[in-house]
Design an enzyme around this catalytic site. Structure first.
Site, PDB file in Angstrom:
ATOM      1  N   ASN A  69      25.803  -4.089  68.543  1.00  0.00           N
ATOM      2  CA  ASN A  69      24.496  -5.183  69.021  1.00  0.00           C
ATOM      3  C   ASN A  69      24.504  -6.160  69.216  1.00  0.00           C
ATOM      4  OD1 ASN A  69      22.555  -2.768  69.367  1.00  0.00           O
ATOM      5  ND2 ASN A  69      23.122  -2.393  67.058  1.00  0.00           N
ATOM      6  N   THR A  75       9.995   8.739  70.096  1.00  0.00           N
ATOM      7  CA  THR A  75      10.993   7.836  70.198  1.00  0.00           C
ATOM      8  C   THR A  75      12.412   8.483  71.105  1.00  0.00           C
ATOM      9  OG1 THR A  75      10.856   7.701  67.687  1.00  0.00           O
ATOM     10  CG2 THR A  75      12.644   6.371  68.670  1.00  0.00           C
ATOM     11  N   THR A  88      24.126   6.880  75.572  1.00  0.00           N
ATOM     12  CA  THR A  88      24.377   4.913  76.543  1.00  0.00           C
ATOM     13  C   THR A  88      25.478   4.749  74.677  1.00  0.00           C
ATOM     14  OG1 THR A  88      21.963   4.728  74.595  1.00  0.00           O
ATOM     15  CG2 THR A  88      22.505   4.416  76.769  1.00  0.00           C
ATOM     16  N   LYS A 120      18.650  10.866  73.404  1.00  0.00           N
ATOM     17  CA  LYS A 120      20.038  10.146  73.079  1.00  0.00           C
ATOM     18  C   LYS A 120      19.188   9.248  72.075  1.00  0.00           C
ATOM     19  CE  LYS A 120      19.751   7.379  75.008  1.00  0.00           C
ATOM     20  NZ  LYS A 120      19.601   6.007  74.665  1.00  0.00           N
TER      21      LYS A 120
END
Lengths: 410, 410
Positions: free
Chosen positions: A405, A194, A157, A183
């Site tokens: 973000n 995780t 991503t 990833k």
């Protein structure tokens, strides 16, 4: 220009093929960029599976599915979609999981509950089901033994490079291969499997034994990395054993010495992937190792190291190359675990900044600043309460993290 | 150009003087900028005091000093230095506290343990003692009844505006004044008296009663604000009552109805200051109110609201004006407190984004985006487990926060 991790490898590591595994990765337009975003791994009959999942209480539909089928212990396929996590998508989300696994099962000839699924990407946005369902014929047709790079690329991503690792292990004088892909790169916190990480081996191992080994490996690897302290709804670590290479001796326990080398090499593969995930943390400029020594319990050591590793003030200072170790003291203090303020020691790399609760006047400030300008930095504390230690690997907090973000939509 | 909070008031609020309090603020060069950094408040004989402090285990020397003298319940002076926290400075740090309080005590004629002290600024860097000790004569000489603005300015660090608030309360038909000053602006987390906040009143109240009232007020105010989840070594909230206005009736309990208005107005003053601190959070672009409803316990509601308020991913999204409420779901899930995924509701302001575990398809996306572009944003969740609620006030995470803290040295 997009931010690229300074730790991105120049050449991708070579992935060793695993007997029995065929893979493919294609674009189904979940990613607006049009890059590959749908991955399939086909596994032979007899494949066993183990898994560890996020501890989140708002798990995504794919995680709920995998948890429900895991007790069966066998698998024939893994499908992964990137760009949309299919998380908090309600009944439609679970319906899509059911339809996707069913469609793949029909094409490869197995039961739907032998198909694992994982997703990553934006949360809480429904997927149009034709995007995935319409792509399945092409996805299955393109399966190939050497599809590893297609696979590692199509699960990315905000990752700035694909992540893979391979090792060869010996089990009772036979060589088995362990290859994995993973990833990242944000919303990563310890205490669980995780992110997405898929490991494949051609060893023949019972599902229960596989699960016991994976649990131990997870505690030594992904449980000790953190990007930002946030916990994904979708974290999934799956280990598949195709069973193509049967050990010569009978193995009935995960503690059998015949499995020592396998567990060691598996740990290396998963650790390698976990650190690759950290080194590609969103907006990273520094790779940081945080160690807590002298704690009363391992849990205390872990909590204190994590408090340092997740402090926005510590992480911002590291990003700025600032030897502001007072913030490390702050983070030790806020962890709430037993410490001795009078015996506390703080190191930045080899430099003892404070001991016995007092700053060290003799520290060479020029050398410390030169150390802080390095791309890899170690922080260590000794809290003066006992003998236990823990280490967390993390990255710094940069303006680039915030910018990624503030805008992230894919 | 330095970052200035968009919530900075155009005019500073008027501070009502409190009978018996004299103040001063001067520069002693702890701040490299040369701005005022040393504050003194002189209090008349008979002044009672109450305090709440950081829960950090690596408390600064001034906090250790105040905690040790607080049981005495009386005070004659408060000295505050800004630019250096005198935290983790070992024996020299405590020696400086002892010398500073002693020097002030000598000049105003009281015992050293009647002098409160607080510090804020960089941690773990020793203060040259002549900086403070050499400035005390000038500091005492300049004390004045109207020194409030000098005081509020001289306790600032990365604050972009001075913070003050005043109210008049009635106790048994007599008017008493409550005035306070505070400073922020990073390293702020709830569950304790956050940052430096000093409140003065001319009411005559017993120290034990004062402490009980202050504990309740703290739980309703500073315990519910968070900037970045980091916990200072120096947080100090002190309330001084000079006793110049004695109630006509005898008051023997903090629950006496005669004190209701006083507690109400004190809560208003402290809340006003706590929200001023949030509105000046480092790098702030948005003021965010996070509410959790439908929790099983107040503690659960508080933990879930805090998990949302302190998530770097939620805070980054808010800064970008992104209605990425999936991250709110993520933060609910990582809090680890009981929730019902199937009954979870999420609001952005008035917009119901999800209910019964499903995204709301009918939401007006244009209206939501317009809402997200406002400077003040509310997030609310209902976790479907009970009747308890909690609210946390916080700010967004911006590139400016990271830049301030990558470089912060003062």
């Amino acid at each position: 220009m997009p931010h690229i991790s300074p730790f991105a490898p120049i050449d991708a590591p070579k992935i060793l093929p695993v007997l029995g595994v065929r893979l493919n990765g294609i674009a189904c337009n979940l990613k607006p960029s049009g890059r590959p975003d749908l991955m399939l791994a086909e596994l032979p009959e007899g494949t066993t599976v183990a898994g560890v999942f996020t501890r989140s209480l708002t798990t995504a539909a794919p995680v709920d599915w995998c948890k429900s089928i895991l007790p069966k212990g066998s698998a024939r396929a893994l499908v992964v979609h990137a760009g949309n996590a299919n998380a908090f998508t309600g009944r439609r989300g679970m319906a899509l999981v059911e339809k996707s696994t069913e469609a793949i099962a029909l094409r490869i000839g197995c039961a739907a509950d032998n198909v694992s699924i994982a997703g990553t990407g934006i949360i809480a946005e429904p997927i149009r089901e034709e995007q995935i369902l319409g792509s399945i014929p092409k996805l299955v047709e393109g399966l190939r033994d050497d599809g590893w790079e297609l696979a590692s690329h199509s699960i990315m991503t905000t990752d700035t490079y694909p992540k893979s690792a391979s090792r060869v292990a010996e089990i009772s004088d036979q060589s088995v291969t362990i290859s994995g892909i993973a990833k990242g790169a944000g919303m990563i916190a310890p205490d669980m499997a995780t992110m997405l990480c898929f490991i494949f081996t051609d060893a023949k191992l019972d599902g229960v034994i596989l699960q016991e080994i994976l649990n131990r490996v997870n505690l030594k690897t992904f449980s000790n990395v953190s990007i930002d302290g946030d916990t994904s709804t979708n974290d999934t670590l799956l280990l598949f054993a195709t069973g193509r290479i049967a050990p010569k001796a009978s193995i009935t326990s995960s503690a059998d010495p015949l499995l020592h080398d396998f567990e060691k090499k598996l740990t290396e593969v998963v650790m390698d992937l976990a650190l690759q995930v950290v080194r590609d943390g969103e907006g990273i400029s520094k790779f940081i190792t945080v160690s807590c020594h002298g704690a009363r319990t391992e849990s205390d050591a872990h909590a204190i190291a994590r408090s340092i590793a997740e402090s926005p003030l510590v992480k911002s200072a590291m990003g700025g190359g600032s030897p502001n170790w007072g913030r490390i003291v702050m983070a030790v203090g806020k962890a709430g675990r037993p410490i001795s303020k009078e015996r506390l020691k703080v190191w930045l790399g080899p430099h003892l900044m404070a001991s016995e609760g007092d700053p060290n006047d003799d520290v060479d400030r020029v050398a410390v600043q030169a150390y802080m300008n390095q791309p890899e930095v170690s922080i260590a504390v000794d809290v003066g309460m006992g003998e236990k230690s823990a280490t967390i690997w993390t990255c710094d907090l940069t303006a680039a993290y915030v910018e990624i973000n503030a805008a992230y939509k894919t």
